[in-house]
Design a protein around this motif. Structure first.
Motif, PDB file in Angstrom:
ATOM      1  N   ASN A 161       0.839  -1.185   0.000  1.00 46.38           N
ATOM      2  CA  ASN A 161       0.000   0.000   0.000  1.00 46.38           C
ATOM      3  C   ASN A 161       0.885   1.251   0.000  1.00 46.38           C
ATOM      4  OD1 ASN A 161       0.924   0.516   2.639  1.00 46.38           O
ATOM      5  ND2 ASN A 161      -0.807  -0.544   3.554  1.00 46.38           N
ATOM      6  N   ARG A 162       0.226   2.396  -0.036  1.00 44.01           N
ATOM      7  CA  ARG A 162       0.966   3.654  -0.023  1.00 44.01           C
ATOM      8  C   ARG A 162       0.099   4.711   0.643  1.00 44.01           C
ATOM      9  NH1 ARG A 162       4.213   6.105  -5.231  1.00 44.01           N
ATOM     10  NH2 ARG A 162       5.145   7.917  -4.219  1.00 44.01           N
ATOM     11  N   VAL A 163       0.646   5.359   1.669  1.00 45.23           N
ATOM     12  CA  VAL A 163      -0.072   6.403   2.399  1.00 45.23           C
ATOM     13  C   VAL A 163       0.676   7.717   2.254  1.00 45.23           C
ATOM     14  CG1 VAL A 163      -0.842   7.196   4.670  1.00 45.23           C
ATOM     15  CG2 VAL A 163      -1.049   4.790   4.064  1.00 45.23           C
ATOM     16  N   GLY A 164      -0.032   8.733   1.796  1.00 47.29           N
ATOM     17  CA  GLY A 164       0.559  10.051   1.655  1.00 47.29           C
ATOM     18  C   GLY A 164       0.257  10.938   2.854  1.00 47.29           C
ATOM     19  N   LYS A 165       0.663  12.203   2.779  1.00 45.79           N
ATOM     20  CA  LYS A 165       0.504  13.190   3.855  1.00 45.79           C
ATOM     21  C   LYS A 165       1.089  12.666   5.163  1.00 45.79           C
ATOM     22  CE  LYS A 165      -3.479  15.448   1.759  1.00 45.79           C
ATOM     23  NZ  LYS A 165      -4.860  15.945   1.919  1.00 45.79           N
ATOM     24  N   SER A 166       2.221  12.004   5.051  1.00 52.91           N
ATOM     25  CA  SER A 166       2.899  11.418   6.199  1.00 52.91           C
ATOM     26  C   SER A 166       4.377  11.793   6.119  1.00 52.91           C
ATOM     27  CB  SER A 166       2.729   9.897   6.201  1.00 52.91           C
ATOM     28  OG  SER A 166       3.169   9.348   4.964  1.00 52.91           O
ATOM     29  N   GLY A 167       5.151  11.389   7.125  1.00 51.31           N
ATOM     30  CA  GLY A 167       6.568  11.678   7.107  1.00 51.31           C
ATOM     31  C   GLY A 167       7.169  11.642   8.497  1.00 51.31           C
ATOM     32  N   TYR A 168       8.208  12.458   8.710  1.00 50.92           N
ATOM     33  CA  TYR A 168       8.837  12.483  10.026  1.00 50.92           C
ATOM     34  C   TYR A 168       9.303  13.892  10.361  1.00 50.92           C
ATOM     35  CZ  TYR A 168      13.536  12.502   7.877  1.00 50.92           C
ATOM     36  OH  TYR A 168      14.665  12.833   7.160  1.00 50.92           O
ATOM     37  N   LEU A 169       9.480  14.127  11.640  1.00 55.80           N
ATOM     38  CA  LEU A 169       9.960  15.399  12.163  1.00 55.80           C
ATOM     39  C   LEU A 169      11.359  15.193  12.717  1.00 55.80           C
ATOM     40  CD1 LEU A 169       9.057  18.383  12.991  1.00 55.80           C
ATOM     41  CD2 LEU A 169       8.606  17.393  15.242  1.00 55.80           C
ATOM     42  N   ASP A 170      12.290  16.076  12.353  1.00 53.72           N
ATOM     43  CA  ASP A 170      13.632  16.043  12.938  1.00 53.72           C
ATOM     44  C   ASP A 170      13.513  16.669  14.321  1.00 53.72           C
ATOM     45  OD1 ASP A 170      16.277  16.168  13.648  1.00 53.72           O
ATOM     46  OD2 ASP A 170      16.969  16.754  11.654  1.00 53.72           O
ATOM     47  N   LEU A 171      13.071  15.852  15.265  1.00 52.61           N
ATOM     48  CA  LEU A 171      12.662  16.355  16.575  1.00 52.61           C
ATOM     49  C   LEU A 171      13.835  16.832  17.413  1.00 52.61           C
ATOM     50  CD1 LEU A 171      10.343  16.913  18.466  1.00 52.61           C
ATOM     51  CD2 LEU A 171      10.461  14.551  19.241  1.00 52.61           C
ATOM     52  N   ALA A 172      14.938  16.084  17.390  1.00 54.60           N
ATOM     53  CA  ALA A 172      16.100  16.504  18.169  1.00 54.60           C
ATOM     54  C   ALA A 172      16.567  17.888  17.726  1.00 54.60           C
ATOM     55  CB  ALA A 172      17.217  15.482  18.026  1.00 54.60           C
ATOM     56  N   LYS A 173      16.594  18.110  16.430  1.00 53.53           N
ATOM     57  CA  LYS A 173      17.000  19.412  15.894  1.00 53.53           C
ATOM     58  C   LYS A 173      15.992  20.482  16.271  1.00 53.53           C
ATOM     59  CE  LYS A 173      17.978  21.714  11.472  1.00 53.53           C
ATOM     60  NZ  LYS A 173      18.017  21.526   9.993  1.00 53.53           N
ATOM     61  N   LEU A 174      14.703  20.182  16.165  1.00 50.32           N
ATOM     62  CA  LEU A 174      13.662  21.144  16.510  1.00 50.32           C
ATOM     63  C   LEU A 174      13.766  21.584  17.959  1.00 50.32           C
ATOM     64  CD1 LEU A 174      10.929  22.605  15.788  1.00 50.32           C
ATOM     65  CD2 LEU A 174       9.810  20.582  16.731  1.00 50.32           C
ATOM     66  N   LEU A 175      13.889  20.628  18.875  1.00 53.13           N
ATOM     67  CA  LEU A 175      13.956  20.962  20.293  1.00 53.13           C
ATOM     68  C   LEU A 175      15.218  21.755  20.612  1.00 53.13           C
ATOM     69  CD1 LEU A 175      12.667  17.677  21.981  1.00 53.13           C
ATOM     70  CD2 LEU A 175      11.387  19.744  21.379  1.00 53.13           C
ATOM     71  N   SER A 176      16.327  21.390  19.988  1.00 53.09           N
ATOM     72  CA  SER A 176      17.577  22.107  20.212  1.00 53.09           C
ATOM     73  C   SER A 176      17.488  23.550  19.729  1.00 53.09           C
ATOM     74  CB  SER A 176      18.728  21.386  19.506  1.00 53.09           C
ATOM     75  OG  SER A 176      19.936  22.104  19.623  1.00 53.09           O
ATOM     76  N   GLU A 177      16.929  23.741  18.544  1.00 54.72           N
ATOM     77  CA  GLU A 177      16.831  25.083  17.984  1.00 54.72           C
ATOM     78  C   GLU A 177      15.827  25.941  18.745  1.00 54.72           C
ATOM     79  OE1 GLU A 177      18.770  26.421  15.710  1.00 54.72           O
ATOM     80  OE2 GLU A 177      19.896  24.547  15.542  1.00 54.72           O
ATOM     81  N   LEU A 178      14.713  25.346  19.184  1.00 57.97           N
ATOM     82  CA  LEU A 178      13.755  26.100  19.981  1.00 57.97           C
ATOM     83  C   LEU A 178      14.347  26.474  21.338  1.00 57.97           C
ATOM     84  CD1 LEU A 178      10.295  24.404  19.289  1.00 57.97           C
ATOM     85  CD2 LEU A 178      11.006  26.730  18.692  1.00 57.97           C
ATOM     86  N   LYS A 179      15.120  25.564  21.912  1.00 60.36           N
ATOM     87  CA  LYS A 179      15.777  25.874  23.186  1.00 60.36           C
ATOM     88  C   LYS A 179      16.680  27.089  23.037  1.00 60.36           C
ATOM     89  CE  LYS A 179      18.700  23.819  26.766  1.00 60.36           C
ATOM     90  NZ  LYS A 179      19.373  22.571  27.238  1.00 60.36           N
ATOM     91  N   GLN A 180      17.474  27.128  21.975  1.00 62.97           N
ATOM     92  CA  GLN A 180      18.351  28.274  21.739  1.00 62.97           C
ATOM     93  C   GLN A 180      17.534  29.537  21.476  1.00 62.97           C
ATOM     94  OE1 GLN A 180      21.571  28.362  22.182  1.00 62.97           O
ATOM     95  NE2 GLN A 180      21.753  30.509  21.545  1.00 62.97           N
ATOM     96  N   PHE A 181      16.440  29.387  20.756  1.00 62.90           N
ATOM     97  CA  PHE A 181      15.567  30.526  20.445  1.00 62.90           C
ATOM     98  C   PHE A 181      14.992  31.135  21.720  1.00 62.90           C
ATOM     99  CE2 PHE A 181      11.213  32.024  19.513  1.00 62.90           C
ATOM    100  CZ  PHE A 181      11.490  33.036  18.607  1.00 62.90           C
ATOM    101  N   PHE A 182      14.454  30.278  22.619  1.00 62.90           N
ATOM    102  CA  PHE A 182      13.895  30.778  23.873  1.00 62.90           C
ATOM    103  C   PHE A 182      14.981  31.381  24.759  1.00 62.90           C
ATOM    104  CE2 PHE A 182      10.565  27.324  23.141  1.00 62.90           C
ATOM    105  CZ  PHE A 182       9.655  28.218  22.593  1.00 62.90           C
ATOM    106  N   LYS A 183      16.165  30.791  24.715  1.00 63.68           N
ATOM    107  CA  LYS A 183      17.278  31.319  25.506  1.00 63.68           C
ATOM    108  C   LYS A 183      17.646  32.725  25.050  1.00 63.68           C
ATOM    109  CE  LYS A 183      21.910  30.008  27.128  1.00 63.68           C
ATOM    110  NZ  LYS A 183      22.958  28.950  27.065  1.00 63.68           N
ATOM    111  N   GLU A 184      17.744  32.919  23.746  1.00 58.13           N
ATOM    112  CA  GLU A 184      18.098  34.227  23.209  1.00 58.13           C
ATOM    113  C   GLU A 184      17.020  35.272  23.485  1.00 58.13           C
ATOM    114  OE1 GLU A 184      18.853  33.464  19.110  1.00 58.13           O
ATOM    115  OE2 GLU A 184      20.815  32.512  19.485  1.00 58.13           O
ATOM    116  N   ASN A 185      15.771  34.822  23.621  1.00 52.96           N
ATOM    117  CA  ASN A 185      14.659  35.731  23.880  1.00 52.96           C
ATOM    118  C   ASN A 185      14.397  35.941  25.373  1.00 52.96           C
ATOM    119  OD1 ASN A 185      12.932  36.629  21.316  1.00 52.96           O
ATOM    120  ND2 ASN A 185      13.785  34.604  20.896  1.00 52.96           N
ATOM    121  N   GLY A 186      15.221  35.329  26.207  1.00 53.18           N
ATOM    122  CA  GLY A 186      15.086  35.523  27.642  1.00 53.18           C
ATOM    123  C   GLY A 186      13.967  34.741  28.294  1.00 53.18           C
TER     124      GLY A 186
END
Length: 354
Positions: A133-158
């Motif tokens: 079979n084949r299912v579309g509208k699916s995939g994966y999230l680079d979660l480790a990268k997302l959490l790391s970048e958001l952490k830096q973003f929140f840090k820079e914003n205080g």
């Protein structure tokens, strides 16, 4: 001026809730605990609108998927990086499943996600099977990268506080929460599996589940689909794939187990027919609740304490929608949450310490 919210936990739940608050202009601090293990990598990387073993759609996917896509794309635009990777899913089908599948793809409820069963698009690697079979509208999230970048973003914003959180440091003074000199109207616990130790929500039926993954290198296995058949094989680039996952309700530590690795390898060998080598093996704890639904809302006996947890194995697709719901309910206490996810479904037991 006091912060409106103090968010405890910088996994996917806490990070997306904080991002929504940032976009809405609310004052908040988020506590990132260096000693807390971020096990979201095991629990919540993939997203898929279908439940393969039942040939059905996932719960509320028609509502969840657009919110998920919009939020991750907004974060990508804000941070200037890609985190969401659309990739089709595939699974071998037996004769009965082929019949059901071909019925479902013409059903208006399923046609947006499912495509005709076929052999032509599978390039190589699963020679023991005939039809997929084949299912579309699916995939994966680079979660480790997302959490790391958001952490830096929140840090820079205080907005970020890096500290080990202890419940005994919380104080309640004149309708405010205090913690290590920080004052807030509401504290929101987004602790993942650590919530089992939370004295304020001790009777929520959390059932943390250990999961294990291996990473393999397989030069000839195509990387343009995710295989999902008794385990998943997910492309990560450079001929590397993550393979998993196991479910163990009895062990709640983060240590890998040799027997579990052997089980993953045995299942993988039945699925793909190409040589590979194992690069790494690791484990984590998934935060889940007994009824397999998220749990969110303010404490029934203390309006200054709230929880957002229980995302389980589908956190990538659940977290964006319910982070928004969580924020709405915190900002407007008259906002009505769905009974299936509202903490009040456990209110008879969820007295905890107040």
């Amino acid at each position: 001026m006091d912060n409106q919210f103090l968010i405890v936990g910088q996994g996917i739940a806490g990070s997306l809730l904080a991002y929504d608050m940032y976009k809405a202009g609310h004052k908040f601090k988020i506590v990132s605990c260096p000693e807390g293990s971020l096990t979201s990598d095991v629990a919540t990387r993939r997203y898929n609108p279908a439940i393969f073993d039942k040939l059905a759609k996932n719960w509320n996917v028609d509502e969840l998927l657009p919110v998920m896509t919009n939020l991750y794309q907004d974060i990508e635009n804000e941070l200037g990086q890609q985190f969401l990777h659309p990739v089709d899913f595939t699974q071998p089908l037996n004769e009965n499943e082929i019949r059901v599948w071909n019925e479902r793809i013409f059903d208006g409820d399923f046609s947006d996600y499912m495509e005709s069963a076929d052999t032509g698009w599978i390039k190589r690697g699963m020679d023991n099977f005939n039809l997929f079979n084949r299912v579309g509208k699916s995939g994966y999230l680079d979660l480790a990268k997302l959490l790391s970048e958001l952490k830096q973003f929140f840090k820079e914003n205080g907005n970020l506080i890096e500290a080990n959180f202890k419940y005994q440091d919380i104080g309640f003074i004149n309708g405010h929460i205090t913690w290590r000199g920080v004052s807030a109207k509401t504290i929101v616990f987004c602790e993942g599996h650590h919530a089992t130790k939370n004295p304020y929500f001790k009777s929520i039926p959390f059932i943390p589940t250990k999961g294990e993954l291996i990473e393999i290198e397989c030069k000839k296995l195509p990387d343009d689909y995710i295989i999902d058949e008794n385990l998943f094989v997910m492309p990560m680039g450079n001929s590397c794939f993550k393979v998993g996952a196991t479910y163990d309700y009895s062990k709640q530590n983060g240590k890998t187990v040799i027997d579990t690795k052997a089980d993953l390898v045995n299942r993988l060998d039945k699925l793909i027919s190409l040589p590979y080598k194992i690069i790494s093996h690791w484990s984590g704890i998934r935060p889940a609740v007994s009824d397999r639904r998220p749990v969110l809302g303010v404490h029934p006996n203390n309006q200054h304490i709230a929880v957002f947890n229980g995302l389980g194995t589908k956190g990538v697709i659940l977290a964006p929608y319910f982070a928004r719901e969580m924020m709405y309910s915190l900002v407007n206490r008259n906002y009505i949450l769905d009974k299936k996810i509202d903490i009040r479904r456990f209110s008879a037991n969820c007295v905890g310490v107040v």
